[in-house]
Design a protein around this motif. Structure first.
Motif, short mmCIF file in Angstrom:
data_model
loop_
_atom_site.label_atom_id
_atom_site.label_comp_id
_atom_site.label_asym_id
_atom_site.label_seq_id
_atom_site.Cartn_x
_atom_site.Cartn_y
_atom_site.Cartn_z
N THR B 232 2.42 10.26 4.10
CA THR B 232 2.69 9.82 2.64
C THR B 232 0.61 10.77 1.96
OG1 THR B 232 1.14 8.62 3.22
CG2 THR B 232 3.57 7.71 2.33
N CYS B 243 5.61 10.77 -3.55
CA CYS B 243 5.22 9.51 -2.12
C CYS B 243 4.36 9.04 -3.24
CB CYS B 243 4.88 9.63 -1.29
SG CYS B 243 4.12 10.99 -0.90
N ASP B 244 3.48 8.97 -5.03
CA ASP B 244 2.17 8.58 -5.23
C ASP B 244 2.33 7.27 -6.07
OD1 ASP B 244 -0.10 8.00 -6.76
OD2 ASP B 244 -0.43 10.11 -7.01
N ILE B 245 1.64 6.11 -4.93
CA ILE B 245 1.69 4.96 -5.36
C ILE B 245 1.73 4.88 -6.57
CG2 ILE B 245 1.61 2.39 -4.55
CD1 ILE B 245 3.17 4.13 -2.33
N ARG B 317 0.24 -2.72 -1.38
CA ARG B 317 0.01 -0.93 -1.28
C ARG B 317 -0.22 0.15 -2.33
NH1 ARG B 317 6.37 0.89 -0.20
NH2 ARG B 317 7.01 -0.91 -1.59
N GLU B 319 -3.06 3.50 -3.65
CA GLU B 319 -2.48 5.07 -3.19
C GLU B 319 -4.57 5.53 -2.76
OE1 GLU B 319 -0.24 7.73 -2.87
OE2 GLU B 319 -1.12 9.05 -2.68
N GLU B 324 -0.57 6.46 1.62
CA GLU B 324 -0.50 4.43 1.34
C GLU B 324 -1.12 4.11 2.45
OE1 GLU B 324 3.80 4.43 1.41
OE2 GLU B 324 3.57 2.13 1.94
N PRO B 345 -2.64 5.37 6.78
CA PRO B 345 -1.97 6.61 5.99
C PRO B 345 -2.22 7.49 7.16
CG PRO B 345 -3.81 6.24 4.99
CD PRO B 345 -3.33 4.80 5.45
#
Lengths: 150, 381
Positions: B232, B243-245, B317, B319, B324, B345
């Motif tokens: 991530t 995959c950007d939270i 979660r 970023e 992540e 991560p």
């Protein structure tokens, strides 16, 4: 995909699965033997669960519980798979060939909880020293020198 | 971990079929390029890497076990010691998990302060990474340039939080103190300084032909592999994974902000570098949107002195600068968690290293490993 569709698919793949919707995501309780064939279907089948974002174990004193958090990068749905293991002889099939990230995560659970992952390609201690005895994250682990009880 | 027998296991003797023998070399645990006590046992055939085995645990503190005997206010402080370059964001993930369990409403002012601090942390972390990465590849100068910006951020942090590295500023319900009176002025000055000086970075590193030829086409990770290995953050986004939270599962006030998710598709070391550079611009844009719009009001919600999470399981979660970061709390209704799992991560990103570096030359290893942005305490926990 809706929760009902996910449930339906999982029931067709694994009729003994039990569901629990109390948490944030759909919880699915399966038997350890059912995990490997179900894992393949979850990744390859229509649900496309290709991302295993958390793999861990919980010691409930009477048994150990493996917890797998799965998500799909296509549909963005998530589920939690649980499997209860016998505390004296915990063993479950590895899924490291399905989700590669689990190779390291399973090694970590192996040394900290003592769960044996069958057919794992390289099941050795990852973090602890090779001669370390005991499983630190189990609730009955005692270390009178390094652990301070509050 | 590492044992003595590993040293004498392999020799440089030729193989039975007359091919070149395998050579095992150790990188670390004390090595300038691993940026911490990471130990890699590398099996080489000539100059080609056949196998990389990371040996972890030199700074394993069993933080997950420690947290089981700490209260819901105390355990957050330990998490600053995991990914120390994203300490704010780690704290934020834990605070949000407790807030989710207790259904605490966080005041608007605290939400904005949290995002501002997170983005400043992200810039500081990426700045440090770029300097260290360039140094790994033999360019010493960029290190001083990037540290100049990082120092400015650290000074801002010190004023408001009282610490430069392990801030412990996010608490359940908000932030620990209100902003320092100079915060607004200092951040504005930093944004201006960053915009003015950032072109130096392009001249020194990004457009540097030596840097480009050492990172382009090196350490390629495909999109499918990135997902399968759980990569991530900039590592995943460098391979084209969204995959950007902050975009997928917005928290705090990220859903009200306009910023882009930086995604590159090449999957090589240079793509991962570009993701981090472009992310710094996005972070600056977020800071500019918020710095003049910090709402007045409380900086912390009123909470009980002793926090008790209801029986159940909670997962949040966030970023971080590395990807992540997940916090998984299993509560039995007591004042301490029954079980805590931190999904860090770096641990997942490191697991892809063997796959990325296999078959490449040992000279490219630093260009591959450097772009994973490994912080070892985050991996060992």
């Amino acid at each position: 995909m809706s929760i009902e569709e996910i449930k339906e698919y999982i029931l067709s793949a694994e009729p003994t699965a039990a569901f629990d919707e109390t948490g944030e995501w759909l919880n699915i309780l399966i038997s350890p033997e059912a995990w490997k064939p179900l894992a393949e279907k979850l990744k390859q089948g229509v649900l496309l669960f290709d991302y295993l974002f958390c793999l861990t174990c919980i010691d409930w004193k009477t048994h150990l519980a493996m917890v797998y958090h799965l998500s799909s990068t296509t549909y963005r749905h998530s589920i939690v798979i649980r499997a209860n293991l016998d505390r004296d002889r915990p063993r479950i099939e590895t899924v490291s060939d399905t989700w590669r990230t689990s190779e390291f995560h399973e090694r970590e659970v192996f040394e900290l909880f003592g769960v044996e992952f069958l057919h794992h390609p390289d099941l050795r201690k990852l973090i602890l020293t090779d001669d370390f005895e005991g499983f630190p994250l189990r609730k009955d682990f005692e270390d009178p020198i390094n652990m301070i009880k509050l | 971990m590492y044992t003595q027998t590993d040293i004498i296991k392999d020799t440089t003797q030729p193989g039975p079929d007359g091919t070149e023998g395998e050579l095992v070399i150790n990188v670390g645990p004390q090595h300038p390029a691993t940026h911490g006590v990471l130990h890699l046992v590398i099996t080489l055939n000539g100059e080609t890497i056949q196998k990389i085995e990371p040996h972890l645990g030199y700074i394993h503190r069993s933080i997950e076990k420690m947290c089981e005997s700490l209260s819901y206010r105390q355990f957050i402080y330990v998490t600053s010691r995991m990914d120390y370059l994203s300490a704010h964001i780690n704290n934020l993930g834990c605070a949000q998990c407790v807030e989710k369990g207790m259904q605490i409403e966080v005041p608007g002012r605290a939400q904005v302060i949290r995002v501002l601090m997170s983005e400043l942390t992200r810039i500081a972390s990426h700045e440090l990474w770029i300097g260290a990465m360039a140094m790994d590849l033999g360019a010493f100068t960029p290190f001083f340039y990037t540290f100049r910006e990082r120092e400015t951020i650290n000074d801002i942090m010190e004023e408001t939080c009282g610490a430069r590295l392990t801030m412990n500023y996010m608490v359940p319900g908000g932030v620990m103190y209100d902003l320092h009176p100079d915060f607004h002025k200092r951040v504005k000055a930093f944004v201006a300084q960053f915009k003015h000086k950032v072109t130096e970075l392009d001249d020194l590193v990004t457009n540097n032909i030596i840097f480009q030829s050492r990172t382009k086409g090196v350490g390629i990770l495909s999109r499918e592999d990135a997902i399968s290995y759980g990569c991530t953050g900039p590592v995943g986004r460098g391979s084209g994974v969204n995959c950007d939270i902050r975009k997928l599962y917005p928290y705090a006030v990220y859903d009200t902000l306009s910023f882009d998710e930086v995604v590159e598709t090449a999957g090589d070391s240079f793509a991962r570098y570009m993701v981090r550079v472009k992310e710094m611009y996005q972070s600056i844009s977020i800071i500019e949107q918020l710095i003049d719009n910090i709402p007045e009001g409380e900086f912390q919600a009123k909470t009980k002195a002793v926090l008790k999470l209801p029986k159940g399981e909670f997962y949040t979660r966030v970023e971080t600068a590395r990807g992540e970061f997940g916090v998984y709390i299993v509560s039995e209704g007591a004042t301490t968690p029954y079980r805590i799992k931190f999904r860090s991560p770096g641990f997942s990103n490191l697991s892809a290293l063997h796959h990325m570096a296999k078959g490449s030359k040992i000279g490219d290893l630093m260009a591959t490993m450097g772009t994973l942005d490994l912080v070892i305490p985050d991996i060992d926990r």
